[in-house]
Design a protein around this motif. Structure first.
Motif, short mmCIF file in Angstrom:
data_model
loop_
_atom_site.label_atom_id
_atom_site.label_comp_id
_atom_site.label_asym_id
_atom_site.label_seq_id
_atom_site.Cartn_x
_atom_site.Cartn_y
_atom_site.Cartn_z
N GLN A 48 -44.61 71.76 98.68
CA GLN A 48 -43.17 71.48 97.60
C GLN A 48 -43.01 71.21 96.33
N ASN A 49 -42.28 71.04 95.75
CA ASN A 49 -42.43 70.78 94.04
C ASN A 49 -41.96 68.95 93.43
N THR A 50 -43.10 68.40 93.46
CA THR A 50 -42.89 66.82 93.30
C THR A 50 -41.55 66.62 92.45
N TYR A 51 -41.57 66.86 91.80
CA TYR A 51 -40.79 66.20 90.36
C TYR A 51 -38.94 66.87 91.33
N ASN A 248 -45.11 73.67 85.53
CA ASN A 248 -45.24 74.03 84.13
C ASN A 248 -43.38 74.32 84.80
N PHE A 249 -42.26 73.69 83.80
CA PHE A 249 -40.92 74.20 83.95
C PHE A 249 -39.88 73.46 83.09
N GLU A 250 -38.40 73.27 82.78
CA GLU A 250 -37.80 73.04 82.56
C GLU A 250 -37.28 71.97 82.88
N ILE A 251 -36.51 71.29 81.49
CA ILE A 251 -34.98 70.66 82.44
C ILE A 251 -33.88 69.50 81.38
N SER A 252 -32.85 70.37 82.05
CA SER A 252 -31.92 69.95 81.55
C SER A 252 -30.98 68.48 82.32
N ASN A 253 -30.77 67.66 82.01
CA ASN A 253 -29.56 66.44 82.21
C ASN A 253 -28.94 65.83 81.17
N LYS A 254 -27.65 65.55 81.67
CA LYS A 254 -26.19 65.34 80.91
C LYS A 254 -25.74 64.43 82.21
N LYS A 255 -25.53 63.29 80.98
CA LYS A 255 -24.73 61.96 81.26
C LYS A 255 -24.53 61.32 80.72
N TYR A 256 -22.69 61.15 80.81
CA TYR A 256 -21.97 59.85 80.39
C TYR A 256 -22.94 58.65 80.49
N LEU A 257 -22.75 57.78 79.89
CA LEU A 257 -23.29 56.57 80.44
C LEU A 257 -22.04 54.90 79.43
N SER A 259 -19.88 53.21 78.00
CA SER A 259 -19.98 51.56 77.02
C SER A 259 -20.78 52.50 75.58
N LYS A 260 -21.72 53.84 76.40
CA LYS A 260 -22.55 54.27 75.66
C LYS A 260 -22.61 55.32 74.71
N GLY A 261 -21.82 56.69 76.12
CA GLY A 261 -21.35 57.56 75.55
C GLY A 261 -22.57 59.10 75.79
N LEU A 262 -21.86 59.97 75.70
CA LEU A 262 -22.57 61.32 76.41
C LEU A 262 -24.05 61.36 75.64
N THR A 263 -24.97 61.82 76.77
CA THR A 263 -26.20 62.12 76.13
C THR A 263 -26.88 63.11 76.96
N GLU A 264 -27.23 64.18 76.50
CA GLU A 264 -28.05 65.40 77.13
C GLU A 264 -29.52 65.28 76.58
N ILE A 265 -30.33 65.07 77.12
CA ILE A 265 -31.75 65.83 77.01
C ILE A 265 -32.11 67.32 77.81
N LYS A 266 -33.23 67.62 76.89
CA LYS A 266 -34.03 69.17 77.70
C LYS A 266 -34.78 69.01 77.58
N ILE A 267 -36.13 69.45 78.13
CA ILE A 267 -37.51 69.01 78.06
C ILE A 267 -38.11 70.15 78.49
N ASN A 268 -39.37 70.92 78.17
CA ASN A 268 -40.51 71.72 78.23
C ASN A 268 -41.29 71.72 78.34
N VAL A 269 -42.24 71.77 79.75
CA VAL A 269 -43.17 71.40 80.29
C VAL A 269 -44.28 72.02 80.64
N ASP A 270 -45.20 71.72 79.88
CA ASP A 270 -46.54 72.58 79.94
C ASP A 270 -47.76 72.10 80.29
N LYS A 271 -48.12 72.81 82.15
CA LYS A 271 -49.11 72.04 82.50
C LYS A 271 -49.71 70.85 81.69
N GLY A 272 -48.32 70.04 82.56
CA GLY A 272 -48.01 68.28 82.77
C GLY A 272 -47.69 67.81 81.59
N LYS A 273 -47.78 68.47 79.99
CA LYS A 273 -46.90 68.00 79.39
C LYS A 273 -46.01 68.13 78.70
#
Length: 334
Positions: A48-51, A248-257, A259-273
């Motif tokens: 399984q993919n732990t994340y 080794n994977f990519e993450i893209s997550n977007k959420k409207y919070l 009273s805080k605003g729309l926030t989006e984060i894009k991440i590349n992870v390689d060898k756990g970093k």
């Protein structure tokens, strides 16, 4: 004859190391029954993919131990209300590798207590439609390991809190959530006016396998203990064993919070970093995200490692007055 070992440890890394040693290295021609419990633990299947399987933010925030096992199957939550069993037999022409046959002693015991226990699906035990046990197998050249969980008195809401439910699995199984399908054996017994304590339940499970057999308690030699501890330290305590399969994977997550605003984060992870991270949104901070993004480069993709970086920044200056570190952590790890 049946060889019996009951672990005195509640550390999943040690308990899995014991199981591996009993499966691969302990010399006996007779079956082995191993009983163990883990405290506050999520165990993911070998493939399984732990994340993807776990709400990492919630689990790490609550200091839940996360570990990968040697067998396939799904992710499970263990606490001290759960009982794990491992049955290890020779892999020869006379061996039974059928889940249902191996589980018959447990099923028959539960029925003797008045519960409508039945084998279900590929590898489960159910009582009146509620899952109370999930099981998995491993075959080596010499041995067959079958192990599983027995939900005696588990904090069931924590399953929903920590485990992500795949929509495709829900669709296939036609259920709303994992907790909707599971129940505790203790509660089901109380429903028929029976009250059994955990210690008695464990003894009854052991008796279901050993009642017609001579029982030999396993005592590990110093050599055995050294081998178990080596496996414990080098494999099951290693972050790589649990996480490296999916590092080794990519993450893209977007959420409207609110009273805080729309926030989006894009991440590349390689060898756990974290190798690349960009944060976008209409939040109202006034100093920009660049310094934070730079500081997160080459940081372990780990809840506490990232939180340590976030805690060094004035997040309200970056994102706005209402933002907390938890908001960013939830976007990064969910």
């Amino acid at each position: 004859m049946i060889n019996l070992f009951i672990s005195k440890s509640n550390d999943p890394a040690y308990n899995l190391a014991v199981e591996e040693y009993l499966t691969y290295h302990y010399q006996t021609k007779d079956p082995i029954l191993y009983i163990w419990q883990n405290s506050n633990t999520i165990v993911v299947g070998r493939n399984q993919n732990t994340y993807a399987e776990i709400n990492i933010a919630e689990a790490m925030k609550d200091e839940v131990k996360i570990i990968r096992r040697n067998t396939g199957g799904g992710t499970v939550f263990h606490d001290m209300g759960n009982v794990c069993y491992s049955l290890i037999v020779n892999n020869d022409k006379n061996s039974q590798s059928n889940f249902e046959i191996a589980l018959q002693p447990i099923i028959q015991y539960l029925r003797s207590e008045g519960l409508n226990a039945n084998f279900s699906g590929r590898n489960d035990i159910e009582i009146d439609g509620y899952k109370i046990s999930g099981n998995a197998q491993l075959k080596t050249n010499n041995k067959i390991l079958q192990h599983g969980t027995l939900l005696f008195d588990v904090e069931l809401p924590r399953i929903l809190k920590y485990l992500n439910v795949d929509p495709e699995k829900i669709k296939h199984q036609k259920v709303k959530s994992k907790p909707a399908r599971v129940a505790n054996i203790k509660a089901l017994l109380e429903g028929i006016n029976k009250n059994i304590e955990l210690t008695d339940f464990i003894n009854n499970i052991i008796n279901s396998y050993t009642k017609n057999e001579e029982t030999k308690w396993i005592e590990f030699s110093e050599t055995d203990e050294l081998a178990i501890n080596k496996c414990f330290e080098e494999k099951y305590q290693s972050r790589d064993w649990t996480f490296a399969k999916n590092e080794n994977f990519e993450i893209s997550n977007k959420k409207y919070l609110e009273s805080k605003g729309l926030t989006e984060i894009k991440i590349n992870v390689d060898k756990g970093k974290i190798q690349n991270i960009k944060i976008y949104g209409d939040f109202l901070g006034y100093i920009g995200t660049e310094a934070l993004e730079f500081s997160l480069l080459n940081v372990n993709y780990d809840y506490h490692s990232v939180k340590n970086i976030l805690d060094k920044f004035a997040l309200k200056e970056i994102f706005g007055d209402n933002f907390e570190a938890e908001d960013i952590l939830n976007l990064i790890f969910n």
